[in-house]
Design an enzyme around this catalytic site. Structure first.
Site, PDB file in Angstrom:
ATOM      1  NE  ARG A  51      -3.267   2.910   1.057  1.00 35.79           N
ATOM      2  CZ  ARG A  51      -4.268   3.626   0.480  1.00 35.79           C
ATOM      3  NH1 ARG A  51      -4.221   3.267  -0.872  1.00 35.79           N
ATOM      4  NH2 ARG A  51      -4.887   4.929   0.499  1.00 35.79           N
ATOM      5  CB  CYS A  67     -10.761  11.814   3.469  1.00 37.80           C
ATOM      6  SG  CYS A  67      -9.772  11.736   4.971  1.00 37.80           S
ATOM      7  N   GLY A  95      -2.115  16.296   2.251  1.00 34.67           N
ATOM      8  CA  GLY A  95      -3.243  17.051   1.634  1.00 34.67           C
ATOM      9  C   GLY A  95      -3.072  17.058  -0.124  1.00 34.67           C
ATOM     10  CG  ASP A 128      -2.407  14.090  -6.639  1.00 36.48           C
ATOM     11  OD1 ASP A 128      -1.811  14.456  -5.650  1.00 36.48           O
ATOM     12  OD2 ASP A 128      -3.305  13.084  -6.628  1.00 36.48           O
ATOM     13  NE  ARG A 130      -1.744  12.195  -3.945  1.00 35.56           N
ATOM     14  CZ  ARG A 130      -2.586  11.514  -3.659  1.00 35.56           C
ATOM     15  NH1 ARG A 130      -2.453  10.544  -2.651  1.00 35.56           N
ATOM     16  NH2 ARG A 130      -3.457  11.349  -4.481  1.00 35.56           N
TER      17      ARG A 130
END
Length: 216
Positions: A51, A67, A95, A128, A130
């Site tokens: 994960r 969420c 975030g 996003d 990330r």
């Protein structure tokens, strides 16, 4: 920028069993990430249940219902425990990469009617922010080449594949839907392409304790 390095490790007893906690750090920026490892993952030919979990203080530690992050974290650790072998990368990009304070600002905009994507864009960020490539580097440092990846996010799968990590299976992680996050999950599905299976049928609404709570 220099690649991330494995710099520390120690045992970590949890309610889901004993994990090895592995610390990673970028030598130039000192940015830190963490992985939790259970069992023997030394056989590179055997796919590892894994994960990639992005940091979410509100969901993971404060049990927010806005969420599904906290529910996904708990479920992933439980599934690794049941398997007896696996890796959870704790990707420290709070975030979706905008940081905690900006996340609170985004929440404020959501309180006024924006969805999670619109709020990020209004604050001047991408939907996003990330970077998942570092997660592939962490898998490599752990000797993991093949994974069964617990995720609903197609970008995580594609980024791992492009980086040379063989994702042999995507394991769905549809948990934690409630009346406070249904719009959020719907937005992720419609605007970000996440594989979301909604639970908002009559039986779910009648039995889920979160959905029975009074609407704020």
């Amino acid at each position: 920028m220099a690649k991330i390095q494995l710099v520390a490790q120690a045992n970590l007893p949890t309610e889901y069993g004993i994990f090895k906690m592995v610390g990673f750090e970028f030598p130039d920026t000192k940015k830190e990430h963490v992985a939790l490892v259970m069992g023997d993952i030394s056989n590179a030919d055997e796919p590892v249940l894994a994960r990639i979990h992005s940091e979410c203080l509100t969901g993971d530690a404060l049990h927010s219902l806005k969420c599904d992050c906290g529910f996904q974290l708990a479920t992933a650790l439980k599934q690794i425990q049941e398997e007896g072998r696996g890796v959870l990368i704790y990707h420290r990009e709070e975030g979706r990469g905008i940081g905690l304070i900006n996340k609170i600002r985004a929440y404020s905009l959501q309180d006024k009617g924006m969805d999670t994507i619109e709020a990020n864009l209004a604050l001047g960020f991408k939907a996003d922010e990330r970077n998942f490539e570092v997660c592939a580097d962490m898998f490599e440092l752990l000797g993991v080449k093949k994974v069964r990846l617990m995720t609903n996010n197609p970008e995580k799968v594609e980024t791992m594949k492009k980086a040379g990590i063989n994702v042999v299976e995507r394991v769905p992680l549809n948990v934690g839907e409630n009346r406070y996050n249904t719009k959020y999950l719907d937005t992720k599905a419609k605007k970000m392409g996440h594989y979301i299976v909604h639970n908002n049928d009559e039986q779910h609404l009648m039995t889920c304790p979160h959905c029975q709570e009074e609407i704020i």
